[in-house]
Design a protein around this motif. Structure first.
Motif, PDB file in Angstrom:
ATOM      1  N   GLU A 803      44.226  38.316  36.464  1.00 11.31           N
ATOM      2  CA  GLU A 803      43.358  38.199  37.636  1.00 11.31           C
ATOM      3  C   GLU A 803      41.926  37.871  37.224  1.00 11.31           C
ATOM      4  OE1 GLU A 803      42.221  40.780  41.671  1.00 11.31           O
ATOM      5  OE2 GLU A 803      43.764  41.487  40.281  1.00 11.31           O
ATOM      6  N   THR A 804      41.477  38.457  36.129  1.00 10.87           N
ATOM      7  CA  THR A 804      40.122  38.174  35.630  1.00 10.87           C
ATOM      8  C   THR A 804      40.005  36.743  35.124  1.00 10.87           C
ATOM      9  OG1 THR A 804      39.962  40.508  34.957  1.00 10.87           O
ATOM     10  CG2 THR A 804      38.325  38.991  34.060  1.00 10.87           C
ATOM     11  N   ILE A 805      41.046  36.253  34.481  1.00  9.27           N
ATOM     12  CA  ILE A 805      41.037  34.886  33.951  1.00  9.27           C
ATOM     13  C   ILE A 805      41.195  33.858  35.070  1.00  9.27           C
ATOM     14  CG2 ILE A 805      42.296  33.261  32.479  1.00  9.27           C
ATOM     15  CD1 ILE A 805      40.637  35.279  30.935  1.00  9.27           C
ATOM     16  N   MET A 806      42.040  34.169  36.048  1.00 10.42           N
ATOM     17  CA  MET A 806      42.338  33.215  37.117  1.00 10.42           C
ATOM     18  C   MET A 806      41.348  33.288  38.275  1.00 10.42           C
ATOM     19  SD  MET A 806      46.484  33.841  37.193  1.00 10.42           S
ATOM     20  CE  MET A 806      46.763  32.713  38.550  1.00 10.42           C
ATOM     21  N   GLY A 807      40.682  34.436  38.419  1.00 14.74           N
ATOM     22  CA  GLY A 807      39.758  34.591  39.538  1.00 14.74           C
ATOM     23  C   GLY A 807      40.448  35.020  40.820  1.00 14.74           C
ATOM     24  N   ARG A 808      41.733  35.256  40.775  1.00 14.47           N
ATOM     25  CA  ARG A 808      42.506  35.692  41.940  1.00 14.47           C
ATOM     26  C   ARG A 808      43.727  36.463  41.444  1.00 14.47           C
ATOM     27  NH1 ARG A 808      43.780  30.441  40.832  1.00 14.47           N
ATOM     28  NH2 ARG A 808      45.994  29.870  40.815  1.00 14.47           N
ATOM     29  N   HIS A 809      44.377  37.174  42.345  1.00 12.73           N
ATOM     30  CA  HIS A 809      45.549  37.941  41.941  1.00 12.73           C
ATOM     31  C   HIS A 809      46.656  36.996  41.496  1.00 12.73           C
ATOM     32  CE1 HIS A 809      49.097  40.545  42.154  1.00 12.73           C
ATOM     33  NE2 HIS A 809      48.254  41.558  42.014  1.00 12.73           N
ATOM     34  N   PRO A 810      47.320  37.279  40.378  1.00  6.55           N
ATOM     35  CA  PRO A 810      48.295  36.344  39.800  1.00  6.55           C
ATOM     36  C   PRO A 810      49.705  36.487  40.363  1.00  6.55           C
ATOM     37  CG  PRO A 810      48.005  38.177  38.309  1.00  6.55           C
ATOM     38  CD  PRO A 810      47.090  38.441  39.483  1.00  6.55           C
ATOM     39  N   GLY A 811      49.830  36.984  41.576  1.00  4.81           N
ATOM     40  CA  GLY A 811      51.158  37.242  42.122  1.00  4.81           C
ATOM     41  C   GLY A 811      52.084  36.045  42.089  1.00  4.81           C
ATOM     42  N   GLU A 812      51.552  34.871  42.472  1.00  2.00           N
ATOM     43  CA  GLU A 812      52.375  33.655  42.469  1.00  2.00           C
ATOM     44  C   GLU A 812      52.841  33.324  41.058  1.00  2.00           C
ATOM     45  OE1 GLU A 812      49.848  30.683  44.091  1.00  2.00           O
ATOM     46  OE2 GLU A 812      49.109  32.017  45.663  1.00  2.00           O
ATOM     47  N   LEU A 813      51.912  33.425  40.114  1.00  2.00           N
ATOM     48  CA  LEU A 813      52.241  33.085  38.728  1.00  2.00           C
ATOM     49  C   LEU A 813      53.293  34.037  38.170  1.00  2.00           C
ATOM     50  CD1 LEU A 813      51.626  31.389  36.175  1.00  2.00           C
ATOM     51  CD2 LEU A 813      49.869  33.078  35.613  1.00  2.00           C
ATOM     52  N   ILE A 814      53.135  35.347  38.434  1.00  3.60           N
ATOM     53  CA  ILE A 814      54.079  36.333  37.922  1.00  3.60           C
ATOM     54  C   ILE A 814      55.467  36.077  38.486  1.00  3.60           C
ATOM     55  CG2 ILE A 814      54.656  38.789  37.910  1.00  3.60           C
ATOM     56  CD1 ILE A 814      51.661  39.382  37.895  1.00  3.60           C
ATOM     57  N   SER A 815      55.535  35.703  39.763  1.00  5.30           N
ATOM     58  CA  SER A 815      56.831  35.441  40.392  1.00  5.30           C
ATOM     59  C   SER A 815      57.541  34.254  39.756  1.00  5.30           C
ATOM     60  CB  SER A 815      56.640  35.172  41.890  1.00  5.30           C
ATOM     61  OG  SER A 815      56.078  36.298  42.513  1.00  5.30           O
ATOM     62  N   SER A 816      56.769  33.298  39.248  1.00  6.71           N
ATOM     63  CA  SER A 816      57.373  32.080  38.694  1.00  6.71           C
ATOM     64  C   SER A 816      57.597  32.154  37.187  1.00  6.71           C
ATOM     65  CB  SER A 816      56.476  30.878  39.011  1.00  6.71           C
ATOM     66  OG  SER A 816      55.227  31.000  38.361  1.00  6.71           O
TER      67      SER A 816
END
Length: 904
Positions: A803-816
């Motif tokens: 989240e700190t690196i992306m600037g947003r919650h990584p929920g989409e990324l984690i799901s994929s």
């Protein structure tokens, strides 16, 4: 995905059908134009990839697809979809400009994510736009202002942020505006006052601040005004009386001050009025009795004074009435019987006195009744048996006497019974206790006798608190299936059942000197206890006569002692009641340096004046104050009612305990705390910039948070967790690590905060727990193992890193992550786009390492995750140069640790 042949066939069938419909004149200009337009619509629908299951089954006309409505000419006029099994559901795949006749567009609750594209403003005929209940983010596009025919705009319950655009004032046809449940900030635009046709304005549950603009009060057609759960402040203007057509008004959970304006109670059609959790003062206007249509009245958690107007008891249509947590006085009148439709009644945390009238038991529809924290006395009415629909009954913290009425057994729906902190006496009616499956608290009373065993297996039971009574006998074997059991500070004896420790701890039986166990240290061994009991029995048999004489003499002294102590208690209680108003030093404060006194806190905050409040949470407020020494501190103060809730009280005390025992430069420092039942707060060092979540969600501050600072923040968090896991004895698990619980000072240094549910790990225990934490950060295994360990923190830490690196919650990324699609996701494409992707070699190495560690920490198998000590050590090692250019590194390579190998 569909083949190109299928796609072409769909377009051909649709356009050919429409051309035939207009007469088959392929050469006519009208047909060609219409064919071209429909061809574009078909291509746009197919490119959106939202109906792939349809055109794989049969290449029929899209007008026959689920959720699509066409006009007679075959052009799409409505898209209304509620499916949730879409692939890659993003609005950016949809070409809005291809739909010149689109009137209604509803994709509610279908899993959309990403931003709303500005091209949406090209659909000039649109009258209804509903994108609610998705995961859309970013700001509202200004192009929405071009949709001048729009009548309903609903983007509620998404993750939208930024200010509400002033340009929305151009939507003069708008009847309903729903933006609630997002992260909008800034003030309410005064231009919304131009929307004279507006009947519904819903901006609840955002981060909006400022005052309510007076222009809102010009919306004469307004029927629903919901601005609750924001940061609005200032008084409620008397101009609110202009909104005479309002049927639902919700301004709750804000920072509004001042008295209730009398003009507010002139609306004859008002159905719902909620001003809960503000700073409203003064008395409740007598005119409130004119609101004869009122069904829901919520004034909870304000500073209202005086007695409850009798006029309220004439509002016979009331279903919900909450006046709790105020300063109301008087008694419960007999007229309460008029509220025959009432289902929810909360008068708790006031100064209401007198008895509980029998007339209250005539309100048979009641499902929730809370009269706790008042000055009620007398017995519990015998006609409580009338409450057959009651789910919750809370009469705790009063002066009630008498026994627990057996008639409670007829309250068949009861799930929570709280009668603690009264003067109830007599035995335990097991029929009542075991009839309430979820939560029973009878603690701090004068109950006597044995604990009845009760019939059957009570594995469905959840919580039973009988502590601080005068109970005797043994702990029944049938109670060992309870999840939470508190028998402490009674006169229980004998061996504790073997399975008792499955769900309970030593604290559950403390204060019972004659209990024993062979399974846990801290209690007498049962063999030794048995010998003592046998020996005592023999002595008693030999000295019966002496003992009887001794008992009589002792009883005489005991009665004299009671008289003396009662007189002493009256004097002490009188002093106790008057002293807090004169001298705050009565409330003790534990602190490190001994220089913080209660009166300093009261003076610095002007008795917790709202001006010093810098934030509110679910059960407390945070204040900023400057002590006489010049030290700036932050105080987390527990609300008055919540301080007596067992869960909140436990969380508050747990945080005080944990933070008083740990010392680390990256853990927020606790200066002291006050845990008095009337005033509970924690004193921390003041951290200037607030939470990491706030900084990441603020574009200006996020840009200031460059890559170097972000790397250092993550290193600080890792060091703090490594300390908790590996340097503390026993190991401490945070359990709720999120970007909202990471604070940043003026130098962007990280401090781990909020230890309310932190837990030390017992090496001799299974460490079973209930599911706790913040959704999106909880390790997946907790859902089925319910066993907490340090690897749960590792998972949460990994989410925070991404989240700190992306600037947003990584929920989409984690799901994929588990899919093959990550092979084509490049690291550079997931970085926060607000920062420049051109970073130097040293920072690039650190970013690659951080993401590699985070991906390793997200492993579904907890044993495969690195420990926080390993993470901290990895971050301290100087890395070699990257083997390939930064822009060519994919997420799949980092998952496979092809760049850097993480030692486990």
């Amino acid at each position: 995905m569909p083949s190109s042949v299928s796609i072409s066939l769909v377009i051909l069938v649709w356009t050919t059908t429409v051309i035939t419909h207009v007469g088959g004149a392929n050469t006519s200009t009208v047909a060609k134009s219409q064919s071209s337009s429909l061809h574009q619509e078909a291509e746009a629908l197919i490119h959106a990839q939202w109906w792939w299951w349809r055109y794989e089954e049969s290449p029929s006309s899209p007008c026959e697809w689920y959720g699509i409505v066409c006009n007679d000419g075959g052009s799409v006029i409505e898209i209304n979809v509620s499916r949730t099994d879409w692939y890659d559901a993003q609005l950016r795949n949809f070409n809005f400009s291809s739909f010149p006749n689109l009137v209604r567009f509803k994709l509610a609750g279908v899993g959309l994510y990403g931003s709303i594209p500005p091209e949406i403003g090209s659909v000039s005929k649109l009258t209804h736009l509903n994108l609610s209940g998705n995961s859309l983010s970013g700001e509202l596009p200004l192009s929405l202002a071009k949709l001048t025919q729009l009548e309903k705009l609903d983007i509620s319950f998404n993750q939208m942020s930024g200010p509400i655009p002033l340009q929305l004032g151009n939507l003069r046809s708008l009847v309903e505006l729903h933006l609630g449940g997002n992260f909008f900030n800034g003030t309410i635009p005064s231009t919304l006052g131009l929307l004279t046709s507006l009947s519904h304005l819903d901006l609840h549950s955002n981060q909006i601040n400022g005052t309510i603009p007076s222009e809102i009060y010009n919306l004469k057609n307004l029927m629903v005004l919901h601005l609750g759960t924001n940061n609005l402040f200032g008084p409620i203007s008397s101009k609110i009386g202009n909104l005479k057509n309002v049927v639902s008004l919700n301004l709750s959970h804000n920072l509004l001050i001042g008295p209730l304006p009398h003009t507010l109670v002139c609306w004859t059609n008002l159905n719902l009025l909620s001003l809960a959790s503000n700073q409203i003062n003064g008395s409740i206007p007598l005119e409130i009795g004119e609101l004869r249509e009122l069904r829901h009245l919520d004034l909870y958690n304000n500073s209202l004074t005086g007695s409850i107007p009798l006029e309220i008891w004439n509002l016979t249509k009331l279903v919900f009435l909450d006046l709790g947590l105020n300063n109301l006085i008087g008694s419960i009148p007999l007229e309460i019987r008029n509220l025959t439709k009432l289902e929810f009644l909360d008068l708790s945390s006031n100064y209401i006195s007198g008895i509980i009238p029998e007339e209250l038991t005539q309100l048979t529809p009641l499902q929730y009744l809370n009269l706790s924290f008042n000055i009620l006395f007398g017995e519990i009415p015998q006609d409580v048996k009338n409450f057959s629909s009651l789910f919750v009954l809370d009469l705790s913290h009063n002066n009630l006497t008498g026994s627990i009425p057996m008639q409670l057994v007829y309250c068949y729906s009861l799930k929570q019974l709280v009668l603690s902190y009264n003067q109830l006496h007599g035995g335990l009616p097991f029929q009542v206790i075991y009839n309430v499956p979820a939560f029973v608290d009878l603690s701090h009373n004068l109950l006597i006798g044995n604990i009845p065993p009760g019939p059957g297996d009570y594995s469905f039971f959840r919580h039973l608190d009988l502590s601080f009574n005068n109970l005797t006998g043994t702990i029944p074997e049938s109670l060992v299936y309870l999840c939470q059991l508190n028998m402490s500070y009674n006169s229980l004896e004998g061996q504790i059942p073997d399975n008792f420790w499955r769900y309970n701890t030593l604290e559950s039986v403390m204060g019972n000197k004659d209990l024993c166990s062979d399974q846990i240290s801290g209690l007498p061994h049962c063999v030794q206890s048995s010998l003592i009991i046998i020996r005592s029995t023999k002595i008693k048999k030999l000295n019966d006569t002496k003992i009887i004489v001794l008992i009589i003499v002792t009883l005489g002294f005991f009665l004299l002692g009671i008289v003396f102590l009662s007189r002493h208690k009256i004097v002490r209680n009188t002093e106790h009641e008057s002293k807090p108003m004169k001298n705050g030093d009565l409330f003790s404060i534990w602190n490190y340096d001994g220089n913080i006194a209660f009166k300093d806190i009261i003076t610095a905050t002007e008795d917790f004046d709202i001006r010093y409040c810098i934030g509110t949470g679910g059960y407390g407020s945070v204040y900023k104050a400057t002590l006489p020494s010049g030290r700036v501190i932050a105080l987390k103060k527990l609300h008055r009612l919540e301080s007596e809730e067992p869960a909140f009280d436990k969380s508050f005390r747990n945080e005080a305990k944990v933070l008083s025992e740990v010392r680390h430069r990256n853990i927020v420092k606790l200066y002291g705390f006050c845990l008095h039942k009337r005033c509970m707060f924690l004193i921390y060092e003041y951290i200037e910039r607030g939470s990491l979540l706030y900084v990441l969600s603020n574009d200006v501050e996020a840009k200031e948070l460059n890559w170097k600072k972000r790397v250092n923040i993550i290193k600080g968090i890792a060091n703090a967790l490594s300390y908790l896991h590996h340097d503390c004895i026993p190991t401490i698990v945070h359990r709720d690590l999120t970007t909202n619980n990471i604070l940043l000072n003026s130098k962007f240094e990280a401090f781990v905060a909020d230890f309310g549910i932190a837990r030390p790990l017992n090496p001799n225990s299974s460490n079973l727990t209930t599911l706790a934490g913040t959704y999106g950060y909880i390790a997946p295994e907790l859902a089925y193992t319910m066993v907490v360990n340090e690897k749960c923190d590792v998972y949460s830490f990994s989410v925070v890193v991404l989240e700190t690196i992306m600037g947003r919650h990584p929920g989409e990324l984690i799901s994929s992550l588990a899919s093959s699609s990550t092979q084509h996701i490049m690291l550079k494409d997931v970085l926060d786009p607000r920062l420049s992707p051109h970073i130097n070699q040293t920072i690039a190495q650190s970013v690659v390492l951080l993401v590699t560690l985070a991906l390793a920490g997200l492993c579904s198998n907890p044993k495969s995750r690195p420990t926080m000590k390993q993470v901290s050590q990895e971050l301290s090692i100087l890395r070699s140069q990257l083997p390939k250019p930064f822009v060519e590194i994919s997420m799949r390579q980092l998952m496979n640790q092809e760049i850097y190998v993480i030692e486990k």
